[in-house]
Structure formats: structure tokens, C-alpha cells
Design a protein around this motif. Structure first.
Motif, PDB file in Angstrom:
ATOM      1  N   PHE A   1     -19.577 -32.149  11.569  1.00 37.20           N
ATOM      2  CA  PHE A   1     -19.623 -31.659  10.101  1.00 37.20           C
ATOM      3  C   PHE A   1     -19.996 -30.089  10.248  1.00 37.20           C
ATOM      4  O   PHE A   1     -19.473 -29.509   9.090  1.00 37.20           O
ATOM      5  N   ALA A   2     -20.672 -29.635  10.965  1.00 33.65           N
ATOM      6  CA  ALA A   2     -20.984 -28.106  10.999  1.00 33.65           C
ATOM      7  C   ALA A   2     -19.392 -27.423  11.228  1.00 33.65           C
ATOM      8  O   ALA A   2     -19.393 -26.234  10.574  1.00 33.65           O
ATOM      9  N   GLY A   3     -18.628 -27.873  12.096  1.00 34.94           N
ATOM     10  CA  GLY A   3     -17.169 -27.351  12.316  1.00 34.94           C
ATOM     11  C   GLY A   3     -16.538 -27.232  11.106  1.00 34.94           C
ATOM     12  O   GLY A   3     -15.930 -26.296  10.750  1.00 34.94           O
ATOM     13  N   PHE A   4     -16.421 -28.449  10.214  1.00 32.30           N
ATOM     14  CA  PHE A   4     -15.841 -28.407   8.978  1.00 32.30           C
ATOM     15  C   PHE A   4     -16.397 -27.500   8.067  1.00 32.30           C
ATOM     16  O   PHE A   4     -15.568 -26.571   7.395  1.00 32.30           O
ATOM     17  N   ILE A   5     -17.709 -27.467   7.806  1.00 30.68           N
ATOM     18  CA  ILE A   5     -18.202 -26.327   7.119  1.00 30.68           C
ATOM     19  C   ILE A   5     -18.042 -24.720   7.583  1.00 30.68           C
ATOM     20  O   ILE A   5     -17.517 -23.826   6.726  1.00 30.68           O
ATOM     21  N   GLY A   6     -17.938 -24.712   8.882  1.00 26.17           N
ATOM     22  CA  GLY A   6     -17.400 -23.473   9.393  1.00 26.17           C
ATOM     23  C   GLY A   6     -16.082 -23.029   9.289  1.00 26.17           C
ATOM     24  O   GLY A   6     -15.879 -21.828   8.920  1.00 26.17           O
ATOM     25  N   ALA A   7     -15.210 -23.887   9.179  1.00 30.46           N
ATOM     26  CA  ALA A   7     -13.678 -23.604   8.941  1.00 30.46           C
ATOM     27  C   ALA A   7     -13.825 -23.252   7.233  1.00 30.46           C
ATOM     28  O   ALA A   7     -12.925 -22.535   7.187  1.00 30.46           O
ATOM     29  N   LEU A   8     -14.406 -24.272   6.654  1.00 32.00           N
ATOM     30  CA  LEU A   8     -14.405 -23.715   5.289  1.00 32.00           C
ATOM     31  C   LEU A   8     -14.924 -22.241   4.998  1.00 32.00           C
ATOM     32  O   LEU A   8     -14.355 -21.549   4.080  1.00 32.00           O
ATOM     33  N   VAL A   9     -16.052 -21.894   5.628  1.00 32.88           N
ATOM     34  CA  VAL A   9     -16.805 -20.464   5.423  1.00 32.88           C
ATOM     35  C   VAL A   9     -15.672 -19.511   5.877  1.00 32.88           C
ATOM     36  O   VAL A   9     -15.382 -18.643   5.218  1.00 32.88           O
ATOM     37  N   ILE A  10     -15.062 -19.575   7.104  1.00 33.04           N
ATOM     38  CA  ILE A  10     -14.210 -18.532   7.741  1.00 33.04           C
ATOM     39  C   ILE A  10     -12.837 -18.446   6.844  1.00 33.04           C
ATOM     40  O   ILE A  10     -12.341 -17.439   6.508  1.00 33.04           O
ATOM     41  N   GLY A  11     -12.342 -19.568   6.431  1.00 30.07           N
ATOM     42  CA  GLY A  11     -11.248 -19.751   5.703  1.00 30.07           C
ATOM     43  C   GLY A  11     -11.325 -19.079   4.286  1.00 30.07           C
ATOM     44  O   GLY A  11     -10.296 -18.289   3.819  1.00 30.07           O
ATOM     45  N   LEU A  12     -12.601 -19.205   3.752  1.00 34.78           N
ATOM     46  CA  LEU A  12     -12.572 -18.578   2.229  1.00 34.78           C
ATOM     47  C   LEU A  12     -13.284 -17.137   2.286  1.00 34.78           C
ATOM     48  O   LEU A  12     -13.384 -16.640   1.194  1.00 34.78           O
ATOM     49  N   THR A  13     -13.388 -16.563   3.452  1.00 38.89           N
ATOM     50  CA  THR A  13     -13.795 -15.183   3.602  1.00 38.89           C
ATOM     51  C   THR A  13     -12.675 -14.336   3.333  1.00 38.89           C
ATOM     52  O   THR A  13     -11.724 -14.576   3.826  1.00 38.89           O
ATOM     53  N   PRO A  14     -13.045 -13.460   2.292  1.00 38.93           N
ATOM     54  CA  PRO A  14     -11.764 -12.456   2.121  1.00 38.93           C
ATOM     55  C   PRO A  14     -11.516 -11.768   3.316  1.00 38.93           C
ATOM     56  O   PRO A  14     -12.281 -11.259   4.192  1.00 38.93           O
ATOM     57  N   ASP A  15     -10.275 -11.303   3.433  1.00 35.03           N
ATOM     58  CA  ASP A  15      -9.733 -10.723   4.662  1.00 35.03           C
ATOM     59  C   ASP A  15     -10.506  -9.226   4.853  1.00 35.03           C
ATOM     60  O   ASP A  15     -10.785  -8.979   5.849  1.00 35.03           O
ATOM     61  N   GLU A  16     -10.775  -8.589   3.705  1.00 41.20           N
ATOM     62  CA  GLU A  16     -11.474  -7.214   3.970  1.00 41.20           C
ATOM     63  C   GLU A  16     -12.992  -7.488   4.593  1.00 41.20           C
ATOM     64  O   GLU A  16     -13.314  -6.732   5.409  1.00 41.20           O
ATOM     65  N   LYS A  17     -13.510  -8.418   4.055  1.00 43.04           N
ATOM     66  CA  LYS A  17     -14.829  -8.705   4.577  1.00 43.04           C
ATOM     67  C   LYS A  17     -14.873  -9.192   6.089  1.00 43.04           C
ATOM     68  O   LYS A  17     -15.700  -8.692   6.803  1.00 43.04           O
ATOM     69  N   TRP A  18     -13.720 -10.099   6.325  1.00 43.01           N
ATOM     70  CA  TRP A  18     -13.664 -10.412   7.754  1.00 43.01           C
ATOM     71  C   TRP A  18     -13.545  -9.172   8.577  1.00 43.01           C
ATOM     72  O   TRP A  18     -14.003  -9.267   9.674  1.00 43.01           O
ATOM     73  N   ASP A  19     -12.596  -8.350   8.148  1.00 46.14           N
ATOM     74  CA  ASP A  19     -11.986  -7.224   9.107  1.00 46.14           C
ATOM     75  C   ASP A  19     -13.485  -6.296   9.276  1.00 46.14           C
ATOM     76  O   ASP A  19     -13.585  -5.648  10.328  1.00 46.14           O
ATOM     77  N   ALA A  20     -14.111  -6.059   8.247  1.00 45.07           N
ATOM     78  CA  ALA A  20     -15.213  -5.194   8.388  1.00 45.07           C
ATOM     79  C   ALA A  20     -16.414  -5.882   9.220  1.00 45.07           C
ATOM     80  O   ALA A  20     -16.987  -5.132  10.079  1.00 45.07           O
ATOM     81  N   GLN A  21     -16.390  -7.206   9.365  1.00 41.63           N
ATOM     82  CA  GLN A  21     -17.615  -7.985  10.168  1.00 41.63           C
ATOM     83  C   GLN A  21     -16.850  -8.099  11.691  1.00 41.63           C
ATOM     84  O   GLN A  21     -17.441  -7.636  12.500  1.00 41.63           O
ATOM     85  N   TYR A  22     -15.428  -8.765  11.744  1.00 42.87           N
ATOM     86  CA  TYR A  22     -15.132  -9.000  13.032  1.00 42.87           C
ATOM     87  C   TYR A  22     -14.137  -7.810  13.701  1.00 42.87           C
ATOM     88  O   TYR A  22     -13.898  -7.983  15.035  1.00 42.87           O
ATOM     89  N   ASN A  23     -13.473  -7.088  12.863  1.00 41.70           N
ATOM     90  CA  ASN A  23     -12.416  -6.055  13.534  1.00 41.70           C
ATOM     91  C   ASN A  23     -12.869  -4.602  12.880  1.00 41.70           C
ATOM     92  O   ASN A  23     -11.836  -3.944  12.450  1.00 41.70           O
ATOM     93  N   PRO A  24     -13.892  -4.246  13.130  1.00 37.09           N
ATOM     94  CA  PRO A  24     -14.064  -2.653  12.472  1.00 37.09           C
ATOM     95  C   PRO A  24     -13.383  -1.653  13.316  1.00 37.09           C
ATOM     96  O   PRO A  24     -12.997  -0.631  12.587  1.00 37.09           O
ATOM     97  N   GLN A  25     -12.949  -1.914  14.575  1.00 35.24           N
ATOM     98  CA  GLN A  25     -12.510  -0.856  15.248  1.00 35.24           C
ATOM     99  C   GLN A  25     -11.120  -1.125  15.962  1.00 35.24           C
ATOM    100  O   GLN A  25     -10.518  -0.738  16.660  1.00 35.24           O
ATOM    101  N   SER A  26     -10.497  -2.312  15.348  1.00 34.83           N
ATOM    102  CA  SER A  26      -9.178  -2.717  16.201  1.00 34.83           C
ATOM    103  C   SER A  26      -7.913  -2.057  15.503  1.00 34.83           C
ATOM    104  O   SER A  26      -7.185  -1.975  16.087  1.00 34.83           O
TER     105      SER A  26
END
Length: 116
Positions: free
Chosen positions: A48-73
């Protein structure tokens, strides 16, 4: 050494399919992530936590995703419709699993498991 770009679509897919095993956390944070190992040790609740994690990751805006996980890529994410479809399927699977679990719990509680 180049910084690895973490793909939002792949993270959502890993969380939806193998979230109970913490695959998305291993992808994002590596083998030293404590919460990923908690997923492995507590598998039934982790599904169930995996399902919730998928929803949270999938609904995160791309800009916020890049700021958190890809700041220097040096690359930016453009997740598109694939992530939205995965979120819809994940929501359907997660809600079905939750309803089935609640129904089975009531069956065990009220009838002692007489219906299965």
C-alpha cells in the motif's frame, strides 16, 4: 563525474509495480536508504505504501522533481502522458486492493472466514 539524471516516469513505474519492495527508493536514494529496507521487511503494508509512493511521485510537478532529484544533472524532466496513465492505473489497483482487504477483514471478523 557526471551526475545521473533520475527519471520521474521510471520512478513512478518502479513504485507502482515494485513499491512493496522499495524499488523506487533504491533507485532514488541508493542501497543505504533505511526506508527502502523497511519496505522489504514489512512487505504487506509496503504494498500500500508503494501505491501511495507512486501517486506522490507521479503527481509531483516536473519542475519540483528536477529541483529535488536532478539539481545538477543539466537535464530537465518532461514526463508527459505516460506518468498520468500510470497514476490512473495505480489509483485503480490501489483502491481495489484496499477495498478487497477491508472486505476480507470484515469477513474474518464477522463470520470467522466462512466465505473463503
Amino acid at each position: 563525474m557526471a551526475i545521473r539524471h533520475k527519471n520521474k516516469t521510471l520512478s513512478t513505474l518502479l513504485a507502482a509495480l515494485f513499491g512493496g519492495l522499495g524499488a523506487h527508493r533504491f533507485y532514488l536514494y541508493g542501497k543505504k536508504d533505511v526506508w527502502a529496507w523497511v519496505h522489504v521487511l514489512a512487505l504487506p503494508l509496503s504494498i500500500f505504501a508503494g501505491f501511495i509512493g507512486a501517486l506522490v511521485i507521479g503527481l509531483t510537478p516536473d519542475e519540483k522533481w528536477d529541483a529535488q532529484y536532478n539539481p545538477q544533472s543539466g537535464r530537465s524532466s518532461n514526463s508527459g502522458w505516460a506518468v498520468i496513465l500510470m497514476v490512473v492505473v495505480t489509483f485503480a489497483l490501489g483502491s481495489t486492493a484496499l477495498i478487497a482487504t477491508i472486505a476480507r477483514a470484515f469477513d474474518l471478523y464477522l463470520t470467522g472466514g466462512a466465505f473463503g
